[in-house]
Scaffold this motif. Structure first.
Motif, PDB file in Angstrom:
ATOM      1  N   LYS A  40      44.597  56.800  16.221  1.00 17.02           N
ATOM      2  CA  LYS A  40      45.194  57.570  15.134  1.00 17.02           C
ATOM      3  C   LYS A  40      46.436  58.310  15.608  1.00 17.02           C
ATOM      4  N   LYS A  41      47.222  58.761  14.638  1.00 14.47           N
ATOM      5  CA  LYS A  41      48.379  59.595  14.930  1.00 14.47           C
ATOM      6  C   LYS A  41      48.689  60.455  13.706  1.00 14.47           C
ATOM      7  N   ILE A  42      49.557  61.455  13.909  1.00 12.25           N
ATOM      8  CA  ILE A  42      49.954  62.337  12.818  1.00 12.25           C
ATOM      9  C   ILE A  42      51.159  61.743  12.099  1.00 12.25           C
ATOM     10  N   LYS A  43      51.051  61.642  10.785  1.00  9.88           N
ATOM     11  CA  LYS A  43      52.180  61.184   9.968  1.00  9.88           C
ATOM     12  C   LYS A  43      52.220  62.033   8.704  1.00  9.88           C
ATOM     13  N   ASN A  44      53.368  62.667   8.484  1.00 13.31           N
ATOM     14  CA  ASN A  44      53.530  63.563   7.322  1.00 13.31           C
ATOM     15  C   ASN A  44      52.429  64.619   7.266  1.00 13.31           C
ATOM     16  N   ASN A  46      49.485  64.476   8.261  1.00 15.17           N
ATOM     17  CA  ASN A  46      48.140  63.930   8.065  1.00 15.17           C
ATOM     18  C   ASN A  46      47.765  63.028   9.229  1.00 15.17           C
ATOM     19  N   LEU A  47      46.488  63.048   9.587  1.00 20.64           N
ATOM     20  CA  LEU A  47      45.994  62.187  10.654  1.00 20.64           C
ATOM     21  C   LEU A  47      45.645  60.831  10.043  1.00 20.64           C
ATOM     22  N   ILE A  48      46.379  59.802  10.437  1.00 18.05           N
ATOM     23  CA  ILE A  48      46.159  58.482   9.857  1.00 18.05           C
ATOM     24  C   ILE A  48      45.640  57.511  10.921  1.00 18.05           C
ATOM     25  N   THR A  49      44.910  56.501  10.476  1.00 15.93           N
ATOM     26  CA  THR A  49      44.381  55.479  11.376  1.00 15.93           C
ATOM     27  C   THR A  49      45.408  54.373  11.558  1.00 15.93           C
ATOM     28  N   VAL A  50      45.723  54.069  12.803  1.00 15.76           N
ATOM     29  CA  VAL A  50      46.702  53.034  13.137  1.00 15.76           C
ATOM     30  C   VAL A  50      46.009  51.701  13.402  1.00 15.76           C
ATOM     31  N   TYR A  75      45.782  59.681  19.168  1.00 19.22           N
ATOM     32  CA  TYR A  75      44.413  60.158  19.332  1.00 19.22           C
ATOM     33  C   TYR A  75      43.472  58.961  19.332  1.00 19.22           C
ATOM     34  N   LEU A  76      42.563  58.937  20.286  1.00 21.52           N
ATOM     35  CA  LEU A  76      41.536  57.909  20.329  1.00 21.52           C
ATOM     36  C   LEU A  76      40.214  58.555  19.934  1.00 21.52           C
ATOM     37  N   PHE A  77      39.663  58.109  18.818  1.00 25.57           N
ATOM     38  CA  PHE A  77      38.395  58.642  18.322  1.00 25.57           C
ATOM     39  C   PHE A  77      37.270  57.647  18.572  1.00 25.57           C
TER      40      PHE A  77
END
Length: 233
Positions: A40-44, A46-50, A75-77
């Motif tokens: 995941k990463k932050i975009k706008n 918000n935490l989004i799944t890549v 981020y690795l969840f």
């Protein structure tokens, strides 16, 4: 004609499946038999799944991300059919990042090998952990003083805590200035001392190299400072 069409469609499917990726994250989680890993990463804001991969017995897995314009925090969840508390935060650049950890201590014992920014970020976090430990000790001491009704001692401890916070801020500013050629510098300004006096943020921003200024966090820092100054008019 049908044969030619079939070959064309086959080549098209193969071409589409070979989507290029800027970042590959190779992950090994010792002891993980079954679960789901999320990149995941932050975009706008918000935490989004890549990317997502299901683990079902395999020891090594890969997650990927495309369109990485400049070094960025990911981020690795790990989802073990529980809450998403198991996470690893890391700085990544184009290429390969390797993460080795375990199910038991997923976020605590992660070994990350990848970008130069990650090495710098780890150096910063190591020192920050010492500041945090000092702060926790002071909180405990102040709590004990309040339990005893010792107001004078409580006030003294609070002054030490305030001093520790100031030293933490100044260390972060100096660390950013000493790493003005790294994307870690604007990232720290945005995440660690965003509520500091704007003069400190300005000092960091003005010291950044042109390459870092043009990066994701470099641009965001400039925008953040501009918003602060606009609100103060």
């Amino acid at each position: 004609m049908k044969k030619v069409l079939y070959i064309f469609l086959s080549l098209l499917i193969i071409a589409c499946s070979k989507e290029e990726h800027d970042l590959t994250v190779k992950v090994n989680v010792n002891g993980l038999k079954k679960g789901v890993l999320y990149l995941k990463k932050i975009k706008n804001n918000n935490l989004i799944t890549v990317d997502t991969v299901a683990v079902n017995g395999q020891s090594d897995v890969e997650l990927r991300a495309a369109s990485l314009q400049s070094p960025e925090v990911f981020y690795l969840f790990l989802d073990k059919n529980s809450s998403e508390k198991d996470q690893i935060k890391f700085f990544a650049d184009k290429g390969i990042t390797e993460i080795k950890t375990s199910v038991k201590n997923f976020g605590l014992e992660a070994k990350i090998n990848g970008s130069e920014q990650q090495k710098i970020y780890e150096d910063y976090r190591l020192v920050m952990s010492r500041f945090n430990e000092q702060n926790l000790d002071l909180i405990k001491e102040r709590f004990e003083a309040l339990k005893k009704g010792d107001t004078a001692e409580s006030n003294t401890i609070q002054e030490k805590s305030d001093s520790n916070l100031k030293r933490r801020y100044l260390y972060t500013v100096n660390f950013a200035l000493n790493h003005k050629d790294s994307e870690v510098a604007p990232y720290l300004a945005l995440t660690e001392i965003y509520n500091a006096q704007v003069k400190f943020l300005d000092t960091i921003n003005n010291s950044l190299t042109p390459k870092v200024k043009a990066s994701k966090y470099g641009k965001e820092l400039q925008e953040f400072i501009d918003e602060i100054k606009q609100s103060e008019k």
